[in-house]
Write a protein that holds these residues in place. Structure first.
Motif, PDB file in Angstrom:
ATOM      1  N   PHE A 180     111.003  48.437 -24.520  1.00 51.73           N
ATOM      2  CA  PHE A 180     110.602  47.242 -25.155  1.00 51.73           C
ATOM      3  C   PHE A 180     111.497  46.164 -24.474  1.00 51.73           C
ATOM      4  CE2 PHE A 180     114.078  49.599 -27.331  1.00 51.73           C
ATOM      5  CZ  PHE A 180     115.033  48.510 -27.582  1.00 51.73           C
ATOM      6  N   LEU A 181     111.075  44.795 -25.169  1.00 52.50           N
ATOM      7  CA  LEU A 181     111.834  43.609 -24.908  1.00 52.50           C
ATOM      8  C   LEU A 181     112.532  43.250 -25.905  1.00 52.50           C
ATOM      9  CD1 LEU A 181     109.182  41.197 -22.921  1.00 52.50           C
ATOM     10  CD2 LEU A 181     111.363  42.358 -21.978  1.00 52.50           C
ATOM     11  N   ARG A 182     113.902  42.892 -26.107  1.00 53.21           N
ATOM     12  CA  ARG A 182     114.341  41.997 -27.009  1.00 53.21           C
ATOM     13  C   ARG A 182     114.566  40.431 -26.535  1.00 53.21           C
ATOM     14  NH1 ARG A 182     119.825  43.172 -30.164  1.00 53.21           N
ATOM     15  NH2 ARG A 182     119.331  41.584 -31.883  1.00 53.21           N
ATOM     16  N   LEU A 183     114.070  39.538 -27.215  1.00 51.10           N
ATOM     17  CA  LEU A 183     113.989  38.047 -26.661  1.00 51.10           C
ATOM     18  C   LEU A 183     114.596  37.303 -28.020  1.00 51.10           C
ATOM     19  CD1 LEU A 183     110.570  37.919 -24.954  1.00 51.10           C
ATOM     20  CD2 LEU A 183     112.748  38.188 -24.089  1.00 51.10           C
ATOM     21  N   SER A 184     115.115  36.242 -27.550  1.00 53.65           N
ATOM     22  CA  SER A 184     115.742  35.113 -28.490  1.00 53.65           C
ATOM     23  C   SER A 184     114.959  33.769 -28.207  1.00 53.65           C
ATOM     24  CB  SER A 184     117.150  34.959 -28.947  1.00 53.65           C
ATOM     25  OG  SER A 184     117.598  34.705 -27.649  1.00 53.65           O
ATOM     26  N   GLY A 185     114.781  33.034 -29.113  1.00 54.71           N
ATOM     27  CA  GLY A 185     114.075  31.548 -28.785  1.00 54.71           C
ATOM     28  C   GLY A 185     113.221  30.767 -29.826  1.00 54.71           C
ATOM     29  N   THR A 186     112.350  30.359 -29.445  1.00 57.68           N
ATOM     30  CA  THR A 186     111.495  29.636 -30.499  1.00 57.68           C
ATOM     31  C   THR A 186     110.298  30.572 -30.496  1.00 57.68           C
ATOM     32  OG1 THR A 186     110.357  28.168 -28.857  1.00 57.68           O
ATOM     33  CG2 THR A 186     111.969  27.365 -30.003  1.00 57.68           C
ATOM     34  N   GLU A 187     109.338  30.201 -31.351  1.00 56.70           N
ATOM     35  CA  GLU A 187     108.014  31.112 -31.473  1.00 56.70           C
ATOM     36  C   GLU A 187     107.386  31.088 -30.179  1.00 56.70           C
ATOM     37  OE1 GLU A 187     104.068  31.188 -34.138  1.00 56.70           O
ATOM     38  OE2 GLU A 187     105.958  31.179 -35.187  1.00 56.70           O
ATOM     39  N   ASP A 188     107.295  29.858 -29.791  1.00 56.22           N
ATOM     40  CA  ASP A 188     106.203  29.867 -28.568  1.00 56.22           C
ATOM     41  C   ASP A 188     107.050  30.329 -27.323  1.00 56.22           C
ATOM     42  OD1 ASP A 188     104.195  28.612 -29.544  1.00 56.22           O
ATOM     43  OD2 ASP A 188     104.900  26.458 -29.127  1.00 56.22           O
ATOM     44  N   GLN A 189     108.508  30.146 -27.087  1.00 53.16           N
ATOM     45  CA  GLN A 189     109.143  30.817 -26.067  1.00 53.16           C
ATOM     46  C   GLN A 189     108.954  32.081 -26.006  1.00 53.16           C
ATOM     47  OE1 GLN A 189     113.161  28.969 -27.040  1.00 53.16           O
ATOM     48  NE2 GLN A 189     112.637  27.134 -25.541  1.00 53.16           N
ATOM     49  N   VAL A 190     109.425  32.862 -27.177  1.00 54.51           N
ATOM     50  CA  VAL A 190     109.274  34.304 -26.953  1.00 54.51           C
ATOM     51  C   VAL A 190     108.026  35.122 -27.079  1.00 54.51           C
ATOM     52  CG1 VAL A 190     111.496  34.899 -28.600  1.00 54.51           C
ATOM     53  CG2 VAL A 190     109.256  34.753 -29.861  1.00 54.51           C
ATOM     54  N   PHE A 191     106.799  34.308 -27.696  1.00 54.60           N
ATOM     55  CA  PHE A 191     105.673  35.083 -27.590  1.00 54.60           C
ATOM     56  C   PHE A 191     105.016  34.753 -26.097  1.00 54.60           C
ATOM     57  CE2 PHE A 191     106.071  35.670 -32.272  1.00 54.60           C
ATOM     58  CZ  PHE A 191     105.447  36.880 -32.280  1.00 54.60           C
ATOM     59  N   ASP A 192     105.089  33.570 -25.597  1.00 59.27           N
ATOM     60  CA  ASP A 192     104.711  33.301 -24.170  1.00 59.27           C
ATOM     61  C   ASP A 192     105.480  34.524 -23.293  1.00 59.27           C
ATOM     62  OD1 ASP A 192     103.332  31.348 -24.889  1.00 59.27           O
ATOM     63  OD2 ASP A 192     104.473  29.778 -24.370  1.00 59.27           O
ATOM     64  N   ALA A 193     106.664  34.607 -23.455  1.00 61.64           N
ATOM     65  CA  ALA A 193     107.138  35.638 -22.456  1.00 61.64           C
ATOM     66  C   ALA A 193     106.797  37.090 -22.767  1.00 61.64           C
ATOM     67  CB  ALA A 193     108.979  35.301 -22.474  1.00 61.64           C
ATOM     68  N   TYR A 194     106.912  37.401 -24.236  1.00 59.61           N
ATOM     69  CA  TYR A 194     106.490  38.633 -24.151  1.00 59.61           C
ATOM     70  C   TYR A 194     104.955  39.202 -23.714  1.00 59.61           C
ATOM     71  CZ  TYR A 194     104.854  42.700 -27.131  1.00 59.61           C
ATOM     72  OH  TYR A 194     104.300  43.644 -27.474  1.00 59.61           O
ATOM     73  N   PHE A 195     104.135  38.119 -24.051  1.00 58.85           N
ATOM     74  CA  PHE A 195     102.750  38.502 -23.589  1.00 58.85           C
ATOM     75  C   PHE A 195     102.656  38.477 -22.023  1.00 58.85           C
ATOM     76  CE2 PHE A 195     101.533  38.305 -27.934  1.00 58.85           C
ATOM     77  CZ  PHE A 195     100.724  39.495 -28.193  1.00 58.85           C
ATOM     78  N   GLN A 196     103.427  37.536 -21.437  1.00 57.21           N
ATOM     79  CA  GLN A 196     103.194  37.552 -19.933  1.00 57.21           C
ATOM     80  C   GLN A 196     103.628  38.888 -19.416  1.00 57.21           C
ATOM     81  OE1 GLN A 196     105.699  34.497 -17.854  1.00 57.21           O
ATOM     82  NE2 GLN A 196     105.231  35.385 -16.009  1.00 57.21           N
ATOM     83  N   ALA A 197     104.839  39.450 -20.082  1.00 58.25           N
ATOM     84  CA  ALA A 197     105.223  40.636 -19.587  1.00 58.25           C
ATOM     85  C   ALA A 197     104.579  41.827 -19.929  1.00 58.25           C
ATOM     86  CB  ALA A 197     106.743  41.033 -20.147  1.00 58.25           C
TER      87      ALA A 197
END
Length: 593
Positions: A180-197
């Motif tokens: 799993f990933l743990r990310l912090s940031g705005t909604e756009d930042q974390v969901f963009d990074a999550y789905f890219q990965a």
């Protein structure tokens, strides 16, 4: 992170705790956690290496979390229809009232997870986050192939437990227990990074299709749909030159649930004639057809002729997938691992897509493929394989997934239902009272449409289900209907209605036509104020603000001009406040980009 593992080795059960980022070896198995830094967070992978075959019971890690007094927790429900939203810390998720489990328990996670039904105890699947002041602390599984990933919050202890659905799984080679990933940031930042990965891990997928709007038969005709009804609605669209992108025939065309190779007597010219007639609309419109590939009912020819295709439990009894009074009562899961059944499904999709000429299939009740784990496969793995199979047999034709756990659908389907069925009334009070999270309910649908907005354009295009503007054959108020209409248009990538345009008043027709041209919208932020939501989004016309009161009480919101890029909000009073009636919504601002 503190880890915990329970397993059977040589007939004995062992349970031990460990530090998740330190290699450790005990009787029969070694465990190694790998923590890798990524931008604004980390990736954590937990690997198990058995010395010989072991049987897993439980596997989890606990992560300390920061929960300020105003923080809310988002939990993603088990499947398409399951309520998914942000919770205040003093709320609770109610367990399904036990007598209702007989008829309703198959649809959700009631058999997978024991609900604590305590305040501040929440659970969700595949991904989750904590939000406070616009910043997200996000957690997301990078693969459900080895089993569903469960996120359990204990707000009083400020602990998040992340575990793998793996009870009863036999392993004798390396097993990826968690990833799993743990990310912090705005909604756009974390969901963009999550789905890219996530999609890099999953592999290439077809490009996302264009947003679509159109018509589906279910919420007006239900199982009584006929060729005459389809033709009548086609003529209304043609007469008014309405540029819909899709006309989809839903449940009711087939002889029985499970029999998909011919139509019933209500479609005397067959389904190829339906697809052909749809494509005469301007555009041309795409033709869609509903199927439920992994279930059957006892009156079907499939049940009578291929009983060996039915999924069976450990006692050899057919596995019930649910109860539907629109059909013949109980319906049953089919065995996805039966090779003859898979060949039959290949024939079904060749017929529907190639011979009949449909462009899109709405595939429903998909959860049924994975109601029973196998000795060497979790239900998450079975669901993932089933979705990949459907993608392969549909080729480049469009898939609308429905009734499906969302993780296995990410990057696999083109469109996906992200909420429950809309009802002909605002709420089903009885089903809410018994704690049924998958209930047919308009407010339940809208809640998940807002809650899962971040999936649209990343995992697939969101299907928030239909809007209803007509007056006859429904029980919603004008404000309730317009709120459903506006929220679906703002947040949906596939937006359909079941209304016959001939039933519309002049005002209703005018409201409907305001949806065109229908195109991509980008959400810029969602704020919750009591029972109302403020949704900021961009469309082809510029910046938009939609305020929707989902409660049965008037709601007054403070509009602070400095909080919006384009200035004061239209419709506010002299003090910067505006008031909405119960269930009222309106677009309170627009500005050209």
């Amino acid at each position: 992170m503190q880890g915990s593992l329970s397993y059977l080795f040589r007939g004995r059960e062992f349970t031990w705790d460990f530090f998740a980022v330190q290699p450790v070896e005990r009787l029969g198995v070694s465990v190694r956690g790998v923590k890798q830094r990524v931008d604004d967070g980390y990736r954590f992978t937990l690997l198990l290496q058995p010395a010989e075959e072991i049987v897993l019971r439980r596997l989890s890690v606990e992560v300390p979390i920061d929960l300020g007094p105003s923080a809310r927790v988002f939990v993603n429900g088990f499947q398409s229809w399951t309520e998914s939203r942000e919770y205040e810390q003093d709320e609770k998720i109610r367990k399904l009232f036990w007598p209702a489990r007989v008829l309703l328990g198959q649809y959700g996670d009631y058999g997978l997870y024991r609900y604590p039904s305590k305040r501040g105890r929440f659970h969700g699947w595949t991904y989750s986050y904590i939000t406070s002041s616009g910043s997200l602390d996000f957690f997301g599984s990078l693969s459900e192939r080895d089993g569903y990933t469960l996120f359990e919050y204990d707000c009083s202890r400020k602990i998040l437990r992340i575990s793998r659905e793996c009870s009863g799984l036999h392993i004798k080679s390396q097993f990826k227990g968690l990833d799993f990933l743990r990310l912090s940031g705005t909604e756009d930042q974390v969901f963009d990074a999550y789905f890219q990965a996530y999609l890099e891990e999953k592999g290439p997928r077809p490009a996302l299709p264009d947003p679509l709007t159109g018509w589906t038969s279910w919420y007006n005709y239900f199982t009584a749909v006929s060729m005459d009804a389809v033709t009548a609605n086609l003529e209304e669209f043609r007469k008014r030159e309405v540029p819909i992108g899709l006309l989809q025939v839903d449940d009711g065309w087939q002889p029985a649930i499970g029999d998909w190779l011919s139509s019933n007597e209500k479609f005397p010219l067959g389904m190829a004639a339906v697809a052909s007639s749809v494509k005469t609309l301007p555009g041309p419109a795409k033709a869609g057809l509903w199927l439920a590939p992994f279930i059957c009912e006892k009156k079907s020819a499939l049940w009578k002729e291929h009983r060996d295709w039915v999924l069976r439990d450990r006692r050899g009894k057919p596995v019930r997938a649910g109860y539907n009074p629109n059909w013949s009562g109980w319906f049953y899961a089919l065995d996805f691992h039966n090779q003859e059944f898979r060949e039959h499904l290949r024939q079904v999709f060749r017929t529907v897509l190639d011979e009949w000429g449909f462009d899109l299939v709405k595939l429903d009740f998909l959860y049924a493929a994975a109601l029973m784990p196998a000795q060497d496969k979790t239900t998450g793995q079975i669901m993932t394989e089933a979705m990949e199979f459907l993608r392969s047999v549909c080729g480049d034709k469009l898939i609308l997934g429905c009734g499906v756990p969302l993780g296995p659908a990410f990057g696999t389907v083109d469109y996906c239902r992200i909420g429950s069925d809309v009802g002909l009334q605002w709420e089903d009070r009885m089903l809410k009272l018994v704690g049924y999270r998958e209930r047919v309910s308009t407010i339940n649908s809208i809640t998940s449409t807002i809650g899962r907005r971040h999936l649209n354009g990343r995992a697939f295009l969101n299907d928030p289900d239909v809007f209803i503007l007509r007056t006859p054959h429904q029980e919603m108020t004008p404000d309730q209907k317009m709120t459903l209409f506006r929220v679906n248009l703002a947040l949906g990538g596939l937006v359909l209605t079941s209304d016959n345009l001939a039933d519309y008043t002049e005002a209703e027709l005018s409201a409907y036509l305001s949806a065109f041209p229908f195109g991509k919208k980008t959400v810029r932020g969602v704020e919750k104020h009591g029972g109302a939501y403020l949704i900021r989004f961009d469309s082809g016309e510029g910046h938009n603000v939609l305020i929707a009161n989902l409660s049965g009480r008037p709601q007054t919101l403070l509009a602070q001009p400095g909080s919006y890029e384009y200035g004061a909000v239209d419709g506010a009073d002299a003090d910067g406040r505006f008031t909405l009636r119960p269930f009222e919504s309106k677009e309170v601002a627009k500005a050209e980009r």
